[in-house]
Design an enzyme around this catalytic site. Structure first.
Site, PDB file in Angstrom:
ATOM      1  N   LYS A  22       0.832  -1.211   0.000  1.00 62.45           N
ATOM      2  CA  LYS A  22       0.000   0.000   0.000  1.00 62.45           C
ATOM      3  C   LYS A  22       0.865   1.258   0.000  1.00 62.45           C
ATOM      4  O   LYS A  22       0.638   2.171  -0.787  1.00 62.45           O
ATOM      5  CB  LYS A  22      -0.916  -0.004   1.238  1.00 62.45           C
ATOM      6  CG  LYS A  22      -1.559   1.340   1.539  1.00 62.45           C
ATOM      7  CD  LYS A  22      -2.385   1.321   2.809  1.00 62.45           C
ATOM      8  CE  LYS A  22      -1.654   1.619   4.085  1.00 62.45           C
ATOM      9  NZ  LYS A  22      -1.455   3.029   4.449  1.00 62.45           N
ATOM     10  N   ASN A  23       1.839   1.313   0.910  1.00 63.58           N
ATOM     11  CA  ASN A  23       2.592   2.554   1.071  1.00 63.58           C
ATOM     12  C   ASN A  23       3.609   2.787  -0.044  1.00 63.58           C
ATOM     13  O   ASN A  23       4.209   3.856  -0.123  1.00 63.58           O
ATOM     14  CB  ASN A  23       3.276   2.593   2.439  1.00 63.58           C
ATOM     15  CG  ASN A  23       2.254   2.807   3.545  1.00 63.58           C
ATOM     16  OD1 ASN A  23       1.090   3.123   3.279  1.00 63.58           O
ATOM     17  ND2 ASN A  23       2.675   2.632   4.796  1.00 63.58           N
ATOM     18  N   CYS A 124      -4.020  13.198  12.741  1.00 64.58           N
ATOM     19  CA  CYS A 124      -4.874  12.020  12.719  1.00 64.58           C
ATOM     20  C   CYS A 124      -4.698  11.278  14.031  1.00 64.58           C
ATOM     21  O   CYS A 124      -4.020  11.768  14.941  1.00 64.58           O
ATOM     22  CB  CYS A 124      -4.573  11.138  11.515  1.00 64.58           C
ATOM     23  SG  CYS A 124      -3.106  10.165  11.706  1.00 64.58           S
ATOM     24  N   ARG A 129       1.209  15.144  12.720  1.00 63.38           N
ATOM     25  CA  ARG A 129       1.558  14.971  11.311  1.00 63.38           C
ATOM     26  C   ARG A 129       1.680  16.281  10.522  1.00 63.38           C
ATOM     27  O   ARG A 129       0.939  16.518   9.555  1.00 63.38           O
ATOM     28  CB  ARG A 129       0.570  14.018  10.631  1.00 63.38           C
ATOM     29  CG  ARG A 129       0.432  12.711  11.371  1.00 63.38           C
ATOM     30  CD  ARG A 129      -0.352  11.688  10.630  1.00 63.38           C
ATOM     31  NE  ARG A 129       0.465  10.990   9.643  1.00 63.38           N
ATOM     32  CZ  ARG A 129       0.109   9.838   9.066  1.00 63.38           C
ATOM     33  NH1 ARG A 129      -1.020   9.280   9.364  1.00 63.38           N
ATOM     34  NH2 ARG A 129       0.891   9.250   8.191  1.00 63.38           N
ATOM     35  N   ASP A 314       4.959   0.762  12.018  1.00 63.00           N
ATOM     36  CA  ASP A 314       3.734   0.127  11.527  1.00 63.00           C
ATOM     37  C   ASP A 314       3.612  -1.341  11.945  1.00 63.00           C
ATOM     38  O   ASP A 314       2.601  -1.977  11.653  1.00 63.00           O
ATOM     39  CB  ASP A 314       3.646   0.255   9.993  1.00 63.00           C
ATOM     40  CG  ASP A 314       3.474   1.705   9.557  1.00 63.00           C
ATOM     41  OD1 ASP A 314       3.091   2.541  10.391  1.00 63.00           O
ATOM     42  OD2 ASP A 314       3.747   2.008   8.376  1.00 63.00           O
ATOM     43  N   ARG A 407      -8.605  -0.447   4.651  1.00 62.14           N
ATOM     44  CA  ARG A 407      -7.711   0.527   4.017  1.00 62.14           C
ATOM     45  C   ARG A 407      -6.376  -0.105   3.656  1.00 62.14           C
ATOM     46  O   ARG A 407      -5.714   0.339   2.722  1.00 62.14           O
ATOM     47  CB  ARG A 407      -7.433   1.698   4.965  1.00 62.14           C
ATOM     48  CG  ARG A 407      -8.652   2.500   5.311  1.00 62.14           C
ATOM     49  CD  ARG A 407      -8.281   3.643   6.192  1.00 62.14           C
ATOM     50  NE  ARG A 407      -7.354   4.521   5.470  1.00 62.14           N
ATOM     51  CZ  ARG A 407      -6.907   5.678   5.939  1.00 62.14           C
ATOM     52  NH1 ARG A 407      -7.283   6.099   7.119  1.00 62.14           N
ATOM     53  NH2 ARG A 407      -6.085   6.407   5.229  1.00 62.14           N
TER      54      ARG A 407
HETATM   55  N1  EPU Z   1       7.104  14.903  10.239  1.00 60.64           N
HETATM   56  C1  EPU Z   1       7.286  16.244  10.525  1.00 60.64           C
HETATM   57  N2  EPU Z   1       7.235  17.133   9.481  1.00 60.64           N
HETATM   58  C2  EPU Z   1       7.008  16.730   8.191  1.00 60.64           C
HETATM   59  C3  EPU Z   1       6.832  15.355   7.914  1.00 60.64           C
HETATM   60  C4  EPU Z   1       6.876  14.464   8.972  1.00 60.64           C
HETATM   61  O1  EPU Z   1       7.487  16.631  11.675  1.00 60.64           O
HETATM   62  O2  EPU Z   1       6.973  17.589   7.286  1.00 60.64           O
HETATM   63  C5  EPU Z   1       7.145  13.938  11.382  1.00 60.64           C
HETATM   64  C6  EPU Z   1       5.816  13.201  11.561  1.00 60.64           C
HETATM   65  O3  EPU Z   1       4.898  13.957  12.324  1.00 60.64           O
HETATM   66  C7  EPU Z   1       6.284  11.922  12.246  1.00 60.64           C
HETATM   67  C8  EPU Z   1       7.652  11.657  11.590  1.00 60.64           C
HETATM   68  O4  EPU Z   1       8.071  12.901  11.049  1.00 60.64           O
HETATM   69  O5  EPU Z   1       6.427  12.135  13.617  1.00 60.64           O
HETATM   70  C9  EPU Z   1       7.647  10.619  10.481  1.00 60.64           C
HETATM   71  O6  EPU Z   1       6.667  10.971   9.513  1.00 60.64           O
HETATM   72  P1  EPU Z   1       6.760  10.522   7.993  1.00 60.64           P
HETATM   73  O7  EPU Z   1       6.619  11.722   7.122  1.00 60.64           O
HETATM   74  O8  EPU Z   1       7.964   9.646   7.803  1.00 60.64           O
HETATM   75  O9  EPU Z   1       5.453   9.610   7.852  1.00 60.64           O
HETATM   76  P2  EPU Z   1       4.375   9.640   6.691  1.00 60.64           P
HETATM   77  O10 EPU Z   1       5.040   9.751   5.373  1.00 60.64           O
HETATM   78  O11 EPU Z   1       3.296  10.588   7.031  1.00 60.64           O
HETATM   79  C10 EPU Z   1       4.466   7.057   6.273  1.00 60.64           C
HETATM   80  C11 EPU Z   1       3.476   5.935   6.241  1.00 60.64           C
HETATM   81  C12 EPU Z   1       3.018   5.620   7.658  1.00 60.64           C
HETATM   82  C13 EPU Z   1       4.248   5.241   8.494  1.00 60.64           C
HETATM   83  C14 EPU Z   1       5.295   6.367   8.415  1.00 60.64           C
HETATM   84  C15 EPU Z   1       6.576   6.026   9.140  1.00 60.64           C
HETATM   85  C16 EPU Z   1       2.378   6.183   4.102  1.00 60.64           C
HETATM   86  C17 EPU Z   1       1.155   6.534   3.345  1.00 60.64           C
HETATM   87  N3  EPU Z   1       2.327   6.329   5.428  1.00 60.64           N
HETATM   88  O12 EPU Z   1       3.777   8.174   6.838  1.00 60.64           O
HETATM   89  O13 EPU Z   1       2.179   4.486   7.537  1.00 60.64           O
HETATM   90  O14 EPU Z   1       3.872   5.038   9.833  1.00 60.64           O
HETATM   91  O15 EPU Z   1       5.600   6.668   7.060  1.00 60.64           O
HETATM   92  O16 EPU Z   1       7.156   4.886   8.602  1.00 60.64           O
HETATM   93  O17 EPU Z   1       3.363   5.743   3.533  1.00 60.64           O
HETATM   94  C18 EPU Z   1       0.413   3.028   8.063  1.00 60.64           C
HETATM   95  O18 EPU Z   1       0.581   2.477   6.966  1.00 60.64           O
HETATM   96  O19 EPU Z   1      -0.311   2.524   8.973  1.00 60.64           O
HETATM   97  C19 EPU Z   1       1.079   4.304   8.351  1.00 60.64           C
HETATM   98  C20 EPU Z   1       0.692   5.138   9.296  1.00 60.64           C
END
Ligand code: EPU
Length: 432
Positions: A22-23, A124, A129, A314, A407
Site C-alpha cells: 500500500k505505502n 490524525c 503529522r 507500523d 484501508r
Molecule cells: N514529520 C514532521 N514534518 C514533516 C513530515 C513528517 O514533523 O513535514 C514527522 C511526523 O509527524 C512523524 C515523523 O516525522 O512524527 C515521520 O513521519 P513521515 O513523514 O515519515 O510519515 P508519513 O510519510 O506521514 C508514512 C506511512 C506511515 C508510516 C510512516 C513512518 C504512508 C502513506 N504512510 O507516513 O504508515 O507510519 O511513514 O514509517 O506511507 C500506516 O501504513 O499505517 C502508516 C501510518
C-alpha cells in the site's frame, strides 16, 4: 459498519499470499501524474486507500484502466494510469480528509504544471503529522507557497530548480514528494537525511524507468538530475513488508507455521531478528518466508521503533500484542508517532497487562490468557493488533470499525480463514 467476528484458539498453518505494498502504491500512483504518457503498475493491492487515490486522480483528469492479472500464479491487479492533460490542479478537502497520502500530488503537480492547490491534511489518530518539511523543501526549490482557507497553494510559474536539502527528520512523505518534484526541476537536487524505507526505493526505481536520473537509491543521500520530460513505463509494486510482518505475527501468536508467499525478508530484517530472539524459527526460500512457532515458548523482547532499517512503527502494535503471549516483560518504545498506543486500552479489556509510561513507552507483561471482547481501534495497525489478540483469546472477539483494516489489508478475513482462523465478516445489516 462491518465488523469481524473471531473465535479464538485456532493455530494458523498454511500459505498466505502477500499483496503489493500500500505505502509504495500510493506515491507510485501519484508519480504517474509526472508524464503525459501511460504508466502501468502491476501487483496493485485491492484496498480502499487505493480506491480513494484513484478517485482523486480521476478527478484530476487521469483515465485508469484496471485489469485482472497473475503474479507468480496468484490473482492480482494491474492498473494503467494515463493523464495526457490535467483537468484540475486541486486536491479537494473531501479527498484529502479521507486519505492524507493524497498529499503526494503536491510534488508531482507542482513539477509538471507549476501550480497546485492541496487541502492541508490535519492531524490524525496517531499524531499531529505536520507537513513543514515538504513545504520548506519545495520553497527551497523555488516554489511560492501560501496557506489559505485550509489549502496549501503552491506556485512555480518558472518551474522548480534543484536545491541542496537537508531534512531535519527522515520523513517518508517528504522524501517521496521532493523526489517526484526534483525529477522535473532544472538542475541538481540533493536530499540529505532522506528516508530509506523500501517504498522510497521502489518509487525511485519507477521514476528512473520513466527517464528520471536518481542516484543513491537505498541510501540517506539521494541525488537527482532534473530532466525535461518523463515517459511511459511498466513497474511491479514491491511486496507489502508490513502486511508480511503482520501475518508473521499471526503465525507466531497462534504458535502455528505460516508460509508468506512473495514476502521479501530483506525488507524485514529488524522485526525478523526480534521474532528469532523470541524463539520463533524463520526460514527464507526463493519466493517466501516461513514463520514457524510450533511448540515454541516465546520469550519477551524489548522493541524500539525507528526509521528504516530500524523497527517499523507500523509493526509496533502487532509485536506488542505478540509479547502478551511471551514469557516475562517487554518494553515497547514508540519514537515516530506521539500517539500510537491506542490499541493498549482495548487490549486491556481483553485481559492484557500493559503499563504505558507517558506517550512513548509501554511495559508489556506476558499473561496466561486473553479473553474475547467487543473492541475497536482508531487506526489501521492497531486494528490488526486487535485481530491478533482475538485469534488467541478465549471465546469470541468482535472487532468493530473495520474500515481501518480495509484501508490496508487486502482480503484479510479470507487470508486468515484459509490458514485455519475462525473469522467472519459481519455485514452492517446482518444479525450477529
Ligand atoms: N514529520 C514532521 N514534518 C514533516 C513530515 C513528517 O514533523 O513535514 C514527522 C511526523 O509527524 C512523524 C515523523 O516525522 O512524527 C515521520 O513521519 P513521515 O513523514 O515519515 O510519515 P508519513 O510519510 O506521514 C508514512 C506511512 C506511515 C508510516 C510512516 C513512518 C504512508 C502513506 N504512510 O507516513 O504508515 O507510519 O511513514 O514509517 O506511507 C500506516 O501504513 O499505517 C502508516 C501510518
Amino acid at each position: 459498519m462491518d465488523r469481524l467476528k473471531i473465535n479464538g484458539g485456532n493455530q494458523l498453518n498454511g500459505k498466505i499470499y502477500i499483496s503489493g505494498a500500500k505505502n509504495a502504491a500510493l506515491p507510485l500512483i501519484c508519480a504517474t501524474l509526472l508524464t503525459d504518457e501511460p504508466v502501468t503498475l502491476t501487483n496493485m493491492p485491492v484496498l480502499s486507500d487505493i480506491r480513494s487515490m484513484n478517485a482523486l486522480l480521476t478527478q484530476l483528469g487521469t483515465s485508469i484502466n484496471s485489469r485482472d492479472d497473475l503474479i507468480n500464479g496468484n490473482p492480482a491487479k494491474s492498473c494503467t494510469y494515463y493523464t495526457p492533460k490535467l483537468e484540475s490542479l486541486v486536491a479537494p478537502y473531501d479527498y484529502v480528509r479521507k486519505m492524507r497520502a493524497s498529499y503526494y500530488v503536491l510534488g508531482a503537480l507542482l513539477a509538471r504544471e507549476g501550480y497546485v492547490e492541496l487541502s492541508l491534511p490535519g492531524g490524525c489518530a496517531i499524531g499531529v503529522r505536520p507537513m513543514d518539511i515538504h513545504l520548506s523543501s519545495l520553497e527551497q526549490m523555488g516554489a511560492q507557497i501560501e496557506i489559505k482557507n485550509g489549502y496549501v497553494i503552491a506556485k512555480a510559474p518558472q518551474g522548480l530548480k534543484g536545491a541542496h536539502l537537508v531534512f531535519g527528520i527522515a520523513s517518508v512523505g517528504a522524501t517521496c514528494n521532493v523526489l517526484m518534484a526534483a525529477t522535473l526541476a532544472k538542475g541538481h537536487t540533493i536530499i540529505e537525511n532522506a528516508a530509506r524505507e523500501p517504498e522510497i526505493g521502489d518509487l525511485a526505481e519507477m521514476l528512473n524507468a520513466m527517464g528520471a536520473k536518481i542516484s543513491g537509491i537505498g541510501s540517506s543521500k539521494l541525488e537527482i538530475d532534473g530532466v525535461d520530460k518523463l515517459h511511459s513505463a511498466t513497474h511491479k509494486i514491491i511486496a507489502d513488508r508490513i502486511e508480511a510482518g503482520s501475518y508473521a505475527v499471526a503465525g507466531a501468536i497462534t504458535r502455528g507455521r505460516v508460509e508468506l508467499i512473495n514476502a521479501d525478508a530483506s525488507t524485514l530484517q529488524t522485526p525478523l531478528n526480534i521474532l528469532r530472539q523470541t524463539g520463533v524459527k524463520i526460514e527464507n526460500t526463493a519466493d517466501s518466508l516461513i514463520v514457524d512457532a510450533k511448540g515454541c515458548d516465546l520469550i519477551g523482547q524489548d522493541i524500539m521503533t525507528d526509521y528504516y532499517p530500524g523497527f517499523p512503527t507500523d509493526l509496533q502494535a502487532q509485536f506488542l500484542t505478540l509479547m502478551l503471549t511471551a514469557e516475562g516483560a517487554s518494553m515497547v518504545t514508540e519514537t515516530i508517532w506521539e500517539n500510537r498506543f491506542m490499541h493498549v486500552p482495548e487490549l486491556m479489556r481483553m485481559g492484557a497487562n500493559i503499563n504505558v509510561h507517558g506517550h512513548a513507552s509501554a511495559i508489556v507483561r506476558g499473561v496466561k490468557k486473553l479473553y474475547g471482547a467487543q473492541v475497536m481501534a482508531t487506526d489501521l495497525r492497531a486494528s490488526f493488533a486487535l485481530v491478533l489478540a482475538g485469534l488467541v483469546a478465549e471465546g469470541q472477539t468482535i472487532v468493530n470499525r473495520i474500515y481501518h483494516l480495509d484501508r490496508g489489508y487486502e482480503k484479510l478475513e479470507e487470508k486468515l480463514h484459509a490458514v485455519g482462523a475462525d473469522i467472519e465478516r459481519i455485514k452492517d445489516e446482518e444479525e450477529d
